[in-house]
Design a protein around this motif. Structure first.
Motif, PDB file in Angstrom:
ATOM      1  N   GLY A   1      20.537  20.868  -7.551  1.00  0.00           N
ATOM      2  CA  GLY A   1      21.917  20.933  -6.373  1.00  0.00           C
ATOM      3  C   GLY A   1      22.410  21.577  -6.061  1.00  0.00           C
ATOM      4  N   ARG A   2      22.296  22.747  -7.397  1.00  0.00           N
ATOM      5  CA  ARG A   2      23.307  23.801  -6.266  1.00  0.00           C
ATOM      6  C   ARG A   2      22.638  25.215  -5.222  1.00  0.00           C
ATOM      7  N   GLY A   3      21.453  25.029  -4.565  1.00  0.00           N
ATOM      8  CA  GLY A   3      20.991  25.002  -3.544  1.00  0.00           C
ATOM      9  C   GLY A   3      22.097  25.278  -2.119  1.00  0.00           C
ATOM     10  N   ASP A   4      22.113  25.771  -1.240  1.00  0.00           N
ATOM     11  CA  ASP A   4      22.800  25.831  -0.494  1.00  0.00           C
ATOM     12  C   ASP A   4      22.426  24.618   0.865  1.00  0.00           C
ATOM     13  N   ALA A   5      23.449  23.342   1.435  1.00  0.00           N
ATOM     14  CA  ALA A   5      23.393  22.825   1.615  1.00  0.00           C
ATOM     15  C   ALA A   5      23.483  22.594   3.351  1.00  0.00           C
ATOM     16  N   GLN A   6      23.652  23.487   4.133  1.00  0.00           N
ATOM     17  CA  GLN A   6      23.956  23.869   5.017  1.00  0.00           C
ATOM     18  C   GLN A   6      22.785  25.455   5.097  1.00  0.00           C
ATOM     19  N   VAL A   7      22.205  26.191   4.386  1.00  0.00           N
ATOM     20  CA  VAL A   7      21.119  26.624   5.226  1.00  0.00           C
ATOM     21  C   VAL A   7      20.121  25.897   4.633  1.00  0.00           C
ATOM     22  N   VAL A   8      19.720  25.036   4.617  1.00  0.00           N
ATOM     23  CA  VAL A   8      18.862  24.064   4.388  1.00  0.00           C
ATOM     24  C   VAL A   8      18.372  23.658   5.634  1.00  0.00           C
ATOM     25  N   VAL A   9      20.228  23.204   5.966  1.00  0.00           N
ATOM     26  CA  VAL A   9      19.810  22.379   7.508  1.00  0.00           C
ATOM     27  C   VAL A   9      19.774  23.014   8.908  1.00  0.00           C
ATOM     28  N   ASP A  10      20.139  24.192   8.329  1.00  0.00           N
ATOM     29  CA  ASP A  10      19.767  25.031   9.121  1.00  0.00           C
ATOM     30  C   ASP A  10      18.455  25.735   9.925  1.00  0.00           C
ATOM     31  N   LEU A  11      18.268  25.489   8.399  1.00  0.00           N
ATOM     32  CA  LEU A  11      16.487  25.873   8.256  1.00  0.00           C
ATOM     33  C   LEU A  11      16.054  25.174   8.811  1.00  0.00           C
ATOM     34  N   VAL A  12      16.097  23.244   8.230  1.00  0.00           N
ATOM     35  CA  VAL A  12      15.601  22.704   9.096  1.00  0.00           C
ATOM     36  C   VAL A  12      15.473  22.259  10.588  1.00  0.00           C
ATOM     37  N   ARG A  13      17.061  22.868  11.551  1.00  0.00           N
ATOM     38  CA  ARG A  13      17.142  22.817  12.947  1.00  0.00           C
ATOM     39  C   ARG A  13      16.022  24.101  13.137  1.00  0.00           C
ATOM     40  N   LYS A  14      15.945  24.908  13.049  1.00  0.00           N
ATOM     41  CA  LYS A  14      15.538  26.395  13.730  1.00  0.00           C
ATOM     42  C   LYS A  14      14.014  26.081  13.017  1.00  0.00           C
TER      43      LYS A  14
ATOM     44  N   ALA B   1      26.571  15.800   5.211  1.00  0.00           N
ATOM     45  CA  ALA B   1      27.140  16.067   5.804  1.00  0.00           C
ATOM     46  C   ALA B   1      27.073  17.506   6.792  1.00  0.00           C
ATOM     47  N   ALA B   2      25.932  17.685   6.011  1.00  0.00           N
ATOM     48  CA  ALA B   2      25.610  18.918   7.005  1.00  0.00           C
ATOM     49  C   ALA B   2      24.838  18.549   8.679  1.00  0.00           C
ATOM     50  N   GLY B   3      24.445  17.453   8.133  1.00  0.00           N
ATOM     51  CA  GLY B   3      23.717  17.080   9.636  1.00  0.00           C
ATOM     52  C   GLY B   3      22.143  17.200   9.370  1.00  0.00           C
ATOM     53  N   LEU B   4      21.921  16.543   7.928  1.00  0.00           N
ATOM     54  CA  LEU B   4      20.279  16.395   7.849  1.00  0.00           C
ATOM     55  C   LEU B   4      19.686  15.396   8.138  1.00  0.00           C
ATOM     56  N   GLU B   5      20.917  14.282   8.080  1.00  0.00           N
ATOM     57  CA  GLU B   5      20.191  12.595   8.650  1.00  0.00           C
ATOM     58  C   GLU B   5      19.932  12.979  10.018  1.00  0.00           C
ATOM     59  N   GLU B   6      20.790  13.018  10.794  1.00  0.00           N
ATOM     60  CA  GLU B   6      20.784  12.752  12.582  1.00  0.00           C
ATOM     61  C   GLU B   6      19.341  13.778  12.960  1.00  0.00           C
ATOM     62  N   LEU B   7      18.507  15.185  12.216  1.00  0.00           N
ATOM     63  CA  LEU B   7      17.466  15.794  11.988  1.00  0.00           C
ATOM     64  C   LEU B   7      16.515  14.731  11.659  1.00  0.00           C
ATOM     65  N   LEU B   8      16.480  14.580  10.605  1.00  0.00           N
ATOM     66  CA  LEU B   8      15.620  13.637   9.916  1.00  0.00           C
ATOM     67  C   LEU B   8      15.707  12.010   9.365  1.00  0.00           C
ATOM     68  N   PRO B   9      15.961  11.155   9.810  1.00  0.00           N
ATOM     69  CA  PRO B   9      16.691  10.250   9.511  1.00  0.00           C
ATOM     70  C   PRO B   9      16.241   8.960   8.298  1.00  0.00           C
ATOM     71  N   TYR B  10      14.834   9.199   7.918  1.00  0.00           N
ATOM     72  CA  TYR B  10      13.636   8.318   7.381  1.00  0.00           C
ATOM     73  C   TYR B  10      14.553   9.520   5.816  1.00  0.00           C
ATOM     74  N   GLU B  11      14.859   8.589   4.934  1.00  0.00           N
ATOM     75  CA  GLU B  11      14.318   9.170   3.869  1.00  0.00           C
ATOM     76  C   GLU B  11      13.893   8.230   2.496  1.00  0.00           C
ATOM     77  N   ILE B  12      13.279   9.274   1.570  1.00  0.00           N
ATOM     78  CA  ILE B  12      12.896   8.709   0.001  1.00  0.00           C
ATOM     79  C   ILE B  12      13.275   9.042  -0.801  1.00  0.00           C
ATOM     80  N   THR B  13      14.583   8.929  -2.022  1.00  0.00           N
ATOM     81  CA  THR B  13      15.389  10.172  -2.411  1.00  0.00           C
ATOM     82  C   THR B  13      15.515   9.902  -3.789  1.00  0.00           C
ATOM     83  N   GLN B  14      15.406  10.138  -4.924  1.00  0.00           N
ATOM     84  CA  GLN B  14      15.105   9.828  -6.190  1.00  0.00           C
ATOM     85  C   GLN B  14      16.337  11.343  -6.585  1.00  0.00           C
ATOM     86  N   PRO B  15      17.506  10.699  -6.313  1.00  0.00           N
ATOM     87  CA  PRO B  15      18.570  11.787  -6.659  1.00  0.00           C
ATOM     88  C   PRO B  15      19.155  11.340  -7.510  1.00  0.00           C
TER      89      PRO B  15
END
Length: 325
Positions: A116-129, A150-164
């Motif tokens: 969970g330490r990875g930069d969430a904003q960088v990840v979301v920026d990559l998804v968008r770019k 919070a960084a906006g991932l759900e706006e770009l990829l609204p469907y999820e199956i997660t097991q955090p």
């Protein structure tokens, strides 16, 4: 006149000693190459070491040059054979194959967030770019999931199956631009959470995505690591096309990983000439080995792949631009 008579002194030439040493070194390289060719790595020492086969090939070239200097014909002959074998094993990963001529585009990103330490904003920026359609994430924690949202991932990829998970490497998940349906019973995961999602692509077709994350092959878990890869589902011949994406904790030189490929999968990075691009580790040292992969069955292929740094993570993210029949 004074005549001086000197007794001949026999001195063992340095080059003779170097030639003998070169033969010993050549035999060691031959043994290592035979181990890799035969898939004989086993145990807590050889399993990690086989990950460094490309570097072993570079070292063999240096040893070959030293054998030439030492004028050891035996060492030169052995090391020439070693270098040819290692080149045959390694170099195809740096040569791009023929890209798929047709198929529906699917842009996939996979990333290990290092507990969970990875930069969430960088990840979301990559998804968008990169205009990502599917995001496979490993080591997903509850806090990382919240930061991604919070960084906006759900706006770009609204469907999820997660097991955090609260902490550690166990959590994982998949996010998508298109509707998802979780599949169960495809295989019995050995290792961390490995969800399977069926992605409904536009036009009614579907593709199956397996998030892969077996345990690392540390001394206490080598057997579990091998079982984690061996139990992954083989490439299917019918039904939805299948994609395996994630942190395999294995390279193309591990025999258990090659057996998985032998069921009908293709490594996307190797198919696009980037199979030698390392993805781990990103802490203190530069990345050295390639353990993050995207595998496609025979009904899909990659036209491009690229690795990206994620601050805070010890893995590089891997992007694959795929075409799915």
């Amino acid at each position: 006149m004074e005549e001086v008579v000197r007794e001949p002194v026999r001195v063992r030439p340095r080059r003779a000693r170097a030639a003998r040493l070169a033969v010993v070194v050549a035999v060691v390289f031959a043994a290592g190459t035979a181990m890799r060719l035969g898939g004989l790595e086993a145990g807590v020492l050889l399993v990690p070491l086989v990950s460094f086969t490309p570097y072993f090939g570079v070292a063999a070239l240096v040893a070959l040059a030293c054998a030439f200097w030492a004028r050891s014909r035996a060492a030169v002959a052995i090391l020439l054979a070693v270098c040819v074998c290692l080149a045959w094993l390694v170099l195809p990963r740096a040569v791009a194959g023929e890209p798929p001529a047709e198929g529906r585009p699917l842009r996939l990103l996979t990333a290990n967030l290092n507990g969970g330490r990875g930069d969430a904003q960088v990840v979301v920026d990559l998804v968008r770019k990169l205009d990502v359609d599917v995001f496979s994430v490993q080591e997903l924690t509850w806090s990382a999931r919240d930061r991604l949202a919070a960084a906006g991932l759900e706006e770009l990829l609204p469907y999820e199956i997660t097991q955090p998970m609260p902490r550690g490497p166990e959590g994982s998940g998949v996010y998508a631009r298109y509707p998802l349906r979780e599949r169960s019973g495809l295989f019995r995961p050995v290792g961390h959470h490995m969800p399977v999602a069926q992605v409904s692509l536009p036009g009614g077709s579907a593709v199956e995505v397996v998030v892969v994350h077996p345990v690392a092959p540390v001394p206490s878990t080598v057997d579990e690591w091998e079982a984690g890869i061996a139990t992954l589902p083989p490439a299917p011949s019918d039904g939805p096309p299948r994609i395996l994406a994630g942190d395999f904790n294995a390279t193309l030189d591990h025999v258990v990983f090659r057996r998985l490929l032998g069921t009908g999968y293709t490594d996307a990075a190797a198919a696009t000439g980037h199979g030698l691009t390392p993805t781990w580790p990103m802490r203190m040292l530069p990345p050295l080995v390639t353990i993050d992969h995207v595998l496609t069955d025979g009904r899909a292929g990659a036209v491009a792949t690229q690795a990206y740094d994620i601050p805070g993570s010890d893995h590089r993210a891997l992007f694959a631009d795929l075409r799915v029949q």
